[in-house]
Scaffold this motif. Structure first.
Motif, mmCIF file in Angstrom:
data_model
loop_
_atom_site.group_PDB
_atom_site.id
_atom_site.type_symbol
_atom_site.label_atom_id
_atom_site.label_comp_id
_atom_site.label_asym_id
_atom_site.label_seq_id
_atom_site.Cartn_x
_atom_site.Cartn_y
_atom_site.Cartn_z
ATOM 1 N N THR A 141 53.161 -58.365 -10.359
ATOM 2 C CA THR A 141 52.651 -57.149 -10.900
ATOM 3 C C THR A 141 51.120 -57.011 -10.280
ATOM 4 O O THR A 141 50.728 -56.127 -9.800
ATOM 5 C CB THR A 141 52.563 -56.813 -12.172
ATOM 6 O OG1 THR A 141 53.852 -57.197 -12.776
ATOM 7 C CG2 THR A 141 51.906 -55.612 -12.727
ATOM 8 N N LEU A 178 57.611 -51.865 -25.402
ATOM 9 C CA LEU A 178 56.419 -51.073 -24.957
ATOM 10 C C LEU A 178 55.350 -52.245 -25.293
ATOM 11 O O LEU A 178 54.720 -52.433 -24.483
ATOM 12 C CB LEU A 178 56.194 -50.157 -25.896
ATOM 13 C CG LEU A 178 54.812 -49.202 -25.858
ATOM 14 C CD1 LEU A 178 54.524 -48.780 -24.235
ATOM 15 C CD2 LEU A 178 54.695 -48.010 -26.732
ATOM 16 N N SER A 220 52.849 -62.617 -25.789
ATOM 17 C CA SER A 220 54.020 -62.523 -24.988
ATOM 18 C C SER A 220 55.202 -63.152 -25.670
ATOM 19 O O SER A 220 56.356 -62.999 -25.134
ATOM 20 C CB SER A 220 53.674 -62.703 -23.784
ATOM 21 O OG SER A 220 53.549 -63.827 -23.177
ATOM 22 N N LEU A 244 50.756 -55.780 -18.687
ATOM 23 C CA LEU A 244 49.687 -55.067 -17.852
ATOM 24 C C LEU A 244 48.297 -55.586 -18.076
ATOM 25 O O LEU A 244 47.472 -55.624 -17.080
ATOM 26 C CB LEU A 244 50.051 -53.418 -18.037
ATOM 27 C CG LEU A 244 51.056 -52.774 -17.383
ATOM 28 C CD1 LEU A 244 51.310 -51.467 -18.135
ATOM 29 C CD2 LEU A 244 51.134 -52.967 -15.976
ATOM 30 N N TRP A 287 62.120 -56.493 -23.255
ATOM 31 C CA TRP A 287 61.445 -55.471 -22.600
ATOM 32 C C TRP A 287 61.104 -54.224 -23.600
ATOM 33 O O TRP A 287 61.751 -53.512 -23.494
ATOM 34 C CB TRP A 287 61.929 -55.215 -21.335
ATOM 35 C CG TRP A 287 60.455 -54.683 -20.168
ATOM 36 C CD1 TRP A 287 59.618 -53.717 -20.719
ATOM 37 C CD2 TRP A 287 60.314 -55.370 -19.326
ATOM 38 N NE1 TRP A 287 58.765 -53.805 -19.724
ATOM 39 C CE2 TRP A 287 59.004 -54.550 -18.899
ATOM 40 C CE3 TRP A 287 60.725 -56.372 -18.363
ATOM 41 C CZ2 TRP A 287 58.157 -54.914 -17.598
ATOM 42 C CZ3 TRP A 287 60.048 -56.426 -17.427
ATOM 43 C CH2 TRP A 287 58.730 -56.027 -16.732
ATOM 44 N N TYR A 330 55.550 -55.292 -25.056
ATOM 45 C CA TYR A 330 55.487 -56.517 -23.963
ATOM 46 C C TYR A 330 54.883 -55.730 -22.743
ATOM 47 O O TYR A 330 54.282 -56.509 -21.902
ATOM 48 C CB TYR A 330 56.922 -57.028 -23.796
ATOM 49 C CG TYR A 330 57.003 -58.108 -22.522
ATOM 50 C CD1 TYR A 330 56.434 -59.055 -22.466
ATOM 51 C CD2 TYR A 330 57.368 -57.569 -21.139
ATOM 52 C CE1 TYR A 330 56.311 -60.174 -21.652
ATOM 53 C CE2 TYR A 330 57.430 -58.486 -20.231
ATOM 54 C CZ TYR A 330 57.051 -59.938 -20.289
ATOM 55 O OH TYR A 330 56.933 -60.905 -19.466
ATOM 56 N N THR A 331 55.211 -54.485 -22.244
ATOM 57 C CA THR A 331 54.481 -53.709 -21.247
ATOM 58 C C THR A 331 53.282 -53.899 -21.206
ATOM 59 O O THR A 331 52.614 -54.140 -20.247
ATOM 60 C CB THR A 331 55.120 -52.362 -20.879
ATOM 61 O OG1 THR A 331 56.592 -52.380 -20.786
ATOM 62 C CG2 THR A 331 54.752 -51.681 -19.860
#
Length: 283
Positions: free
Chosen positions: A30, A198, A14, A205, A196, A200-201
């Motif tokens: 989250t 994809l 990350s 998650l 930000w 990193y998303t």
């Protein structure tokens, strides 16, 4: 422990996208939000006593907030090996707290196993254990605060296990813990540095769901089914899994001493979990 160990390579992945404290804050928010959403969908009840709310708040601030805060700053000041050894004093601290707060009195074999496991951690970290800098005392303080915070949260979790829904308890404590993390993120990082994408998303998650929500729920569920000291000895496996992941995914090599340390940790777990005696719990 494997799910928690996965967090280390995920955090490393990350770093090109966001400062680590921003990721820590987003991870807690989250994970906590998902668990509360699940609890609402399946009609789980929120705590109806002030005592449980206070316990959950303390658990969040000490375990999630203080724990991640201390480890973040210690990571800047200490080498990984030394930080690993100090972090794994948490089962020892929790054992002492559990003795007085939960009345869990360890027998000779579980106590020996816990000490053997800690020796295994020291051996695993031998290569970098003494590679310290001028800020070592400050780093030790941060790690000690983090380990103490996690130990306190584990003891309090044990006290409320079975008295509150697992999704509610873990979701709320993560949201409470995200408050100091948000303060740190806003004061030590710039959100403009957050890229930000994809990738990193997906990383976030994975950190939030696989590395946080699922193991937290599992950990609290287990709290109601066995002694804290038996669970805590498995914390020694986290660096072992970390070595395994480094060996297979980051082309790192293991020394004979590290293999020996991993072996001692396995022996420690067998010693601690093989006995049914040596403990006296509160009724």
């Amino acid at each position: 422990m494997l799910m928690w160990a996965l967090c280390y390579p995920l955090i490393k992945l990350s770093l090109p996208y966001a400062p680590v404290m921003i990721t820590a804050f987003l991870r807690a928010v989250t994970a906590g939000s998902v668990l509360i959403a699940i609890a609402l969908l399946i009609n789980r009840r929120f705590p109806n006593t002030i005592r449980i709310w206070v316990y959950i708040a303390i658990i969040g601030f000490s375990g999630t907030g203080l724990g991640l805060w201390g480890m973040f700053y210690a990571g800047k000041l200490l080498n990984p090996g030394f930080a690993t050894v100090l972090t794994n004093t948490q089962p020892l601290i929790a054992g002492v707290l559990g003795w007085y707060v939960l009345n869990e009195k360890l027998g000779k074999i579980p106590l020996t196993g816990t000490v053997v496991g800690f020796i295994g951690i020291i051996i695993i970290s031998t290569n970098t254990l003494f590679d310290t800098g001028e800020t070592v005392l400050q780093g030790i303080l941060y790690v000690f605060l983090a380990s103490t915070g996690v130990a306190i949260s584990n003891v309090l979790l044990k006290k409320i296990a079975g008295q509150v829904d697992v999704f509610i308890a873990m979701g709320l404590q993560l949201l409470f813990g995200s408050i100091p993390l948000a303060f740190l993120a806003f004061n030590t990082s710039h959100f403009s540095l957050l890229d930000w994408q994809l990738n990193y998303t997906l990383i976030l998650l994975s950190l939030a769901l696989v590395g946080t929500a699922l193991p937290y729920v599992t950990w609290f569920w287990l709290m109601h089914r066995t002694s804290l000291y038996k669970l805590n000895v498995y914390n020694f496996l986290t660096p072992v899994f970390g070595l395994y992941l480094g060996l297979n995914f980051f082309s790192e090599t293991l020394t004979e001493l590290q293999w020996l340390g991993a072996g001692l940790i396995i022996v420690a777990i067998l010693l601690v979990t093989a006995t049914n005696g040596g403990i006296k719990t509160e009724s």
